[in-house]
Enzyme design. Structure first.
Site, short mmCIF file in Angstrom:
data_model
loop_
_atom_site.label_atom_id
_atom_site.label_comp_id
_atom_site.label_asym_id
_atom_site.label_seq_id
_atom_site.Cartn_x
_atom_site.Cartn_y
_atom_site.Cartn_z
N GLU A 295 -2.56 9.10 7.10
CA GLU A 295 -2.23 7.67 7.25
C GLU A 295 -1.04 7.47 8.20
O GLU A 295 -1.00 6.49 8.95
CB GLU A 295 -1.93 7.08 5.87
CG GLU A 295 -3.19 7.03 5.00
CD GLU A 295 -2.95 6.38 3.64
OE1 GLU A 295 -1.78 6.09 3.29
OE2 GLU A 295 -3.95 6.16 2.92
N HIS B 233 0.87 -1.19 0.00
CA HIS B 233 0.00 0.00 0.00
C HIS B 233 0.90 1.23 0.00
O HIS B 233 1.96 1.22 0.62
CB HIS B 233 -0.88 0.05 1.26
CG HIS B 233 -1.51 1.40 1.48
ND1 HIS B 233 -2.70 1.75 0.87
CD2 HIS B 233 -1.09 2.49 2.18
CE1 HIS B 233 -2.98 3.02 1.21
NE2 HIS B 233 -2.03 3.48 2.00
N1 UDP Z 1 -8.75 -3.49 -4.46
C1 UDP Z 1 -9.40 -4.68 -4.72
N2 UDP Z 1 -10.22 -4.75 -5.82
C2 UDP Z 1 -10.38 -3.70 -6.68
C3 UDP Z 1 -9.71 -2.51 -6.41
C4 UDP Z 1 -8.90 -2.43 -5.29
O1 UDP Z 1 -9.28 -5.64 -3.97
O2 UDP Z 1 -11.11 -3.85 -7.67
C5 UDP Z 1 -7.90 -3.40 -3.28
C6 UDP Z 1 -6.42 -3.45 -3.63
O3 UDP Z 1 -5.76 -4.24 -2.68
C7 UDP Z 1 -5.99 -2.01 -3.53
C8 UDP Z 1 -6.89 -1.49 -2.41
O4 UDP Z 1 -8.12 -2.16 -2.61
O5 UDP Z 1 -4.61 -1.90 -3.25
C9 UDP Z 1 -7.14 -0.01 -2.40
O6 UDP Z 1 -7.61 0.37 -3.68
P1 UDP Z 1 -7.04 1.67 -4.41
O7 UDP Z 1 -7.91 1.94 -5.58
O8 UDP Z 1 -6.85 2.76 -3.40
O9 UDP Z 1 -5.62 1.16 -4.97
P2 UDP Z 1 -4.12 1.52 -4.53
O10 UDP Z 1 -4.12 2.94 -4.07
O11 UDP Z 1 -3.75 0.56 -3.44
O12 UDP Z 1 -3.31 1.31 -5.78
MG MG Z 2 -5.34 3.93 -2.72
#
Ligand code: UDP
Ligand code: MG
Length: 136
Positions: free
Chosen positions: A129, A118
């Site tokens: 955060e 993350h």
């Molecule tokens: N995630 C998921 N399915 C989706 C989109 C996101 O399981 O279709 C999870 C994934 O682990 C991701 C987290 O939710 O890292 C947070 O999503 P975000 O869009 O904020 O992505 P990131 O910032 O982590 O790239």
């Molecule tokens: Mg994110």
């Protein structure tokens, strides 16, 4: 304008479970990030729900929170010039399949949900955060 920033990084359960946390920390250090703070913890699902509150309306929210609280994670405060965007670039796209060569998610990510790391998405969210995990 370039300025020194701090960002929050989390090595997620899928990567800690495979003992990749030290390897991932080395990648950050080799790219010039300073690890100012770090701790290995396991959080409760209710804490994961607070952390990911921005996603509460998404269909994946419940599974995401269950997953983040499913095993130990390593949370870190990283510092570098433009740390927020530099970390996002080094992590790669959310879906490891779309992540560029040389990124952490490309190398270690298993799937869109088990994507190993993350990283905060803005300076403002990085502050929130970092406080979430390290406010004393
Ligand atoms: N995630 C998921 N399915 C989706 C989109 C996101 O399981 O279709 C999870 C994934 O682990 C991701 C987290 O939710 O890292 C947070 O999503 P975000 O869009 O904020 O992505 P990131 O910032 O982590 O790239
Ligand atoms: Mg994110």
């Amino acid at each position: 304008m370039n300025s020194v920033e701090q960002t929050l990084s989390i090595v997620k359960p899928d990567a800690v479970e495979r003992n990749l946390d030290n390897e991932i920390k080395e990648i950050f250090k080799n790219k010039g990030f300073i690890i100012l703070k770090e701790k290995k913890i396991q959080i409760e699902k209710t804490e994961a729900e607070r952390f990911y509150k921005v996603h509460e309306t998404k269909p994946f929210y419940n599974d995401l929170c269950a997953y983040l609280s499913s095993g130990p994670i390593v949370v870190m405060v990283l510092e570098k010039e433009n740390a927020v965007m530099a970390n996002r670039e080094l992590m790669g796209a959310t879906n490891p399949k779309d992540a560029k060569d040389g990124t952490i998610r490309r190398k270690y990510g298993i799937s869109i949900d088990k994507n190993s790391v993350h990283g905060s998405d803005s300076v403002e969210n990085a502050k929130i955060e970092i406080d979430f995990f390290f406010k004393d």
